[in-house]
Design a protein around this motif. Structure first.
Motif, PDB file in Angstrom:
ATOM      1  N   LYS A  70       0.835  -1.199   0.000  1.00  0.00           N
ATOM      2  CA  LYS A  70       0.000   0.000   0.000  1.00  0.00           C
ATOM      3  C   LYS A  70       0.874   1.254   0.000  1.00  0.00           C
ATOM      4  O   LYS A  70       0.579   2.228  -0.704  1.00  0.00           O
ATOM      5  CB  LYS A  70      -0.931  -0.006   1.208  1.00  0.00           C
ATOM      6  CG  LYS A  70      -1.925   1.158   1.215  1.00  0.00           C
ATOM      7  CD  LYS A  70      -2.928   1.032   2.344  1.00  0.00           C
ATOM      8  CE  LYS A  70      -3.867   2.226   2.389  1.00  0.00           C
ATOM      9  NZ  LYS A  70      -4.745   2.303   1.199  1.00  0.00           N
ATOM     10  N   LEU A  71       1.940   1.219   0.794  1.00  0.00           N
ATOM     11  CA  LEU A  71       2.853   2.365   0.836  1.00  0.00           C
ATOM     12  C   LEU A  71       3.524   2.568  -0.515  1.00  0.00           C
ATOM     13  O   LEU A  71       3.654   3.711  -0.991  1.00  0.00           O
ATOM     14  CB  LEU A  71       3.905   2.135   1.924  1.00  0.00           C
ATOM     15  CG  LEU A  71       4.930   3.250   2.129  1.00  0.00           C
ATOM     16  CD1 LEU A  71       4.237   4.561   2.460  1.00  0.00           C
ATOM     17  CD2 LEU A  71       5.911   2.870   3.228  1.00  0.00           C
ATOM     18  N   ALA A  72       3.933   1.475  -1.164  1.00  0.00           N
ATOM     19  CA  ALA A  72       4.568   1.583  -2.484  1.00  0.00           C
ATOM     20  C   ALA A  72       3.607   2.169  -3.509  1.00  0.00           C
ATOM     21  O   ALA A  72       3.993   3.006  -4.346  1.00  0.00           O
ATOM     22  CB  ALA A  72       5.065   0.212  -2.936  1.00  0.00           C
ATOM     23  N   ILE A  73       2.346   1.751  -3.470  1.00  0.00           N
ATOM     24  CA  ILE A  73       1.342   2.273  -4.394  1.00  0.00           C
ATOM     25  C   ILE A  73       1.118   3.761  -4.145  1.00  0.00           C
ATOM     26  O   ILE A  73       1.025   4.564  -5.090  1.00  0.00           O
ATOM     27  CB  ILE A  73       0.031   1.482  -4.258  1.00  0.00           C
ATOM     28  CG1 ILE A  73       0.231   0.049  -4.760  1.00  0.00           C
ATOM     29  CG2 ILE A  73      -1.098   2.158  -5.023  1.00  0.00           C
ATOM     30  CD1 ILE A  73      -0.891  -0.885  -4.394  1.00  0.00           C
ATOM     31  N   GLN A  74       1.049   4.155  -2.881  1.00  0.00           N
ATOM     32  CA  GLN A  74       0.873   5.572  -2.554  1.00  0.00           C
ATOM     33  C   GLN A  74       2.040   6.398  -3.065  1.00  0.00           C
ATOM     34  O   GLN A  74       1.852   7.489  -3.605  1.00  0.00           O
ATOM     35  CB  GLN A  74       0.719   5.739  -1.044  1.00  0.00           C
ATOM     36  CG  GLN A  74      -0.604   5.248  -0.495  1.00  0.00           C
ATOM     37  CD  GLN A  74      -0.682   5.374   1.015  1.00  0.00           C
ATOM     38  OE1 GLN A  74       0.339   5.461   1.702  1.00  0.00           O
ATOM     39  NE2 GLN A  74      -1.888   5.374   1.540  1.00  0.00           N
ATOM     40  N   GLU A  75       3.252   5.880  -2.891  1.00  0.00           N
ATOM     41  CA  GLU A  75       4.430   6.622  -3.354  1.00  0.00           C
ATOM     42  C   GLU A  75       4.454   6.727  -4.876  1.00  0.00           C
ATOM     43  O   GLU A  75       4.849   7.754  -5.433  1.00  0.00           O
ATOM     44  CB  GLU A  75       5.692   5.954  -2.827  1.00  0.00           C
ATOM     45  CG  GLU A  75       5.861   6.125  -1.317  1.00  0.00           C
ATOM     46  CD  GLU A  75       7.080   5.416  -0.774  1.00  0.00           C
ATOM     47  OE1 GLU A  75       7.626   4.548  -1.497  1.00  0.00           O
ATOM     48  OE2 GLU A  75       7.486   5.717   0.366  1.00  0.00           O
ATOM     49  N   ALA A  76       4.007   5.669  -5.555  1.00  0.00           N
ATOM     50  CA  ALA A  76       3.926   5.722  -7.016  1.00  0.00           C
ATOM     51  C   ALA A  76       2.889   6.753  -7.457  1.00  0.00           C
ATOM     52  O   ALA A  76       3.109   7.518  -8.412  1.00  0.00           O
ATOM     53  CB  ALA A  76       3.580   4.348  -7.573  1.00  0.00           C
ATOM     54  N   ASP A  77       1.754   6.787  -6.757  1.00  0.00           N
ATOM     55  CA  ASP A  77       0.727   7.782  -7.065  1.00  0.00           C
ATOM     56  C   ASP A  77       1.262   9.203  -6.855  1.00  0.00           C
ATOM     57  O   ASP A  77       0.990  10.110  -7.644  1.00  0.00           O
ATOM     58  CB  ASP A  77      -0.508   7.563  -6.192  1.00  0.00           C
ATOM     59  CG  ASP A  77      -1.277   6.306  -6.574  1.00  0.00           C
ATOM     60  OD1 ASP A  77      -1.049   5.791  -7.686  1.00  0.00           O
ATOM     61  OD2 ASP A  77      -2.103   5.855  -5.761  1.00  0.00           O
TER      62      ASP A  77
END
Length: 299
Positions: A70-77
């Protein structure tokens, strides 16, 4: 297998609790979601989900993977948003938690306007009067009222609300209105079970406290509202909880020459990581809306 898509699929499965619900959110078939999770578990060589008749829950390894994914997805966003510029709209899924009554009265009615500003955004609203674990529940931002029990929480104050002693005209016609805090001891009251039964007031530097009696205690604000609106007695509540009833006269303030400690509304973000752009912008949106709300406060 697309690693980013696999992570996004797994995050959605955990947050929805089932393959079928995740498939509906992702606009794909359930077999595709099941296959993606199976491939992900095969690549990682670890079981990520516990499957039972009650649904899907992450294993210990799955919970760790969920939090990092979830953190990786947020950072990508965040990276995409930065590259596209400040005018770009938000996208993806924003998970918001809030107390049930406050959300029903003051948050859910705001959602159409916020969603209209961000056509590619989805919002999951988790309604719960309890303080929940933001990381374990995958919450991006929580709207909480009152004192924050966790001093390490990353929080931003959004608004401050007035608290008053309230009752319906029907109850006041039957029992009379208290003229001083001491008079409350002779009245019926409705208590929110999470708060003290000692009510403290101030006026012109003078403090007064009264221990109230109650035959009715409720564990949720919806029950408090229902009891008060049924003419069952006095209560202490924020203006936010009885906003329309105060404006219409269905509920009235008493002891208006005495003041009670106000209540704060906070945006609380998961500790240990930077708040996402979605969470920050939603908090700012609620803050602006509540500021306008206070400008039109019922008398």
């Amino acid at each position: 297998m697309d690693r980013y898509q696999a992570m996004a699929t797994f995050v959605r499965v955990v947050e929805t609790g089932s393959f079928s619900a995740a498939a509906r959110h992702l606009n794909v078939g359930q077999p595709a979601v099941s296959k993606t999770i199976a491939q992900l578990e095969g690549r990682l060589q670890v079981s990520l989900l516990i499957r039972s008749t009650h649904g899907l829950t992450p294993t210990e390894a799955g919970q760790r993977f969920y939090e990092r994914a979830k953190l990786a997805i947020q950072e990508a966003d965040e990276a995409e948003l930065a590259a596209r510029g400040a005018r770009a709209g938000l996208s993806g899924c924003l998970r918001v938690s809030a107390a049930t009554t406050f959300a029903r009265l003051h948050v859910v009615p705001l959602l159409p306007r916020f969603l209209a500003q961000h056509p590619e955004l989805e919002i999951d609203v988790i309604l719960d009067d309890r303080v929940i674990d933001l990381i374990a529940e995958g919450i991006d931002v929580s709207l909480r009222m009152g004192a924050l029990p966790d001093s390490s929480a990353v929080a931003r104050k959004l608004a401050t609300g007035r608290r008053s002693v309230l009752a319906t005209p029907g109850y006041l016609a039957r029992a009379g209105a208290p003229q001083s805090p001491a008079d409350i001891a002779a009245h019926d009251t409705v208590l929110y079970s999470q708060l003290s039964n000692i009510w403290s007031f101030q006026r012109d530097g003078t403090e007064a406290s009264v221990t109230v009696r109650s035959r009715v205690r409720v564990s949720a604000a919806e029950g408090l509202r229902a009891a008060v609106l049924s003419d069952m007695g006095l209560t202490i509540a924020s203006d936010w909880m009885f906003w329309s009833e105060l404006a219409s006269g269905e509920v009235r303030r008493v002891l208006t020459d005495w003041t009670l400690p106000p209540i704060d509304l906070w945006a609380v973000f998961p500790a240990g990581r930077m708040a996402s752009a979605k969470a920050r912008q939603f908090a700012a949106f609620v803050e602006a809306a509540m500021a306008g709300h206070q400008a039109t406060s019922p008398n």
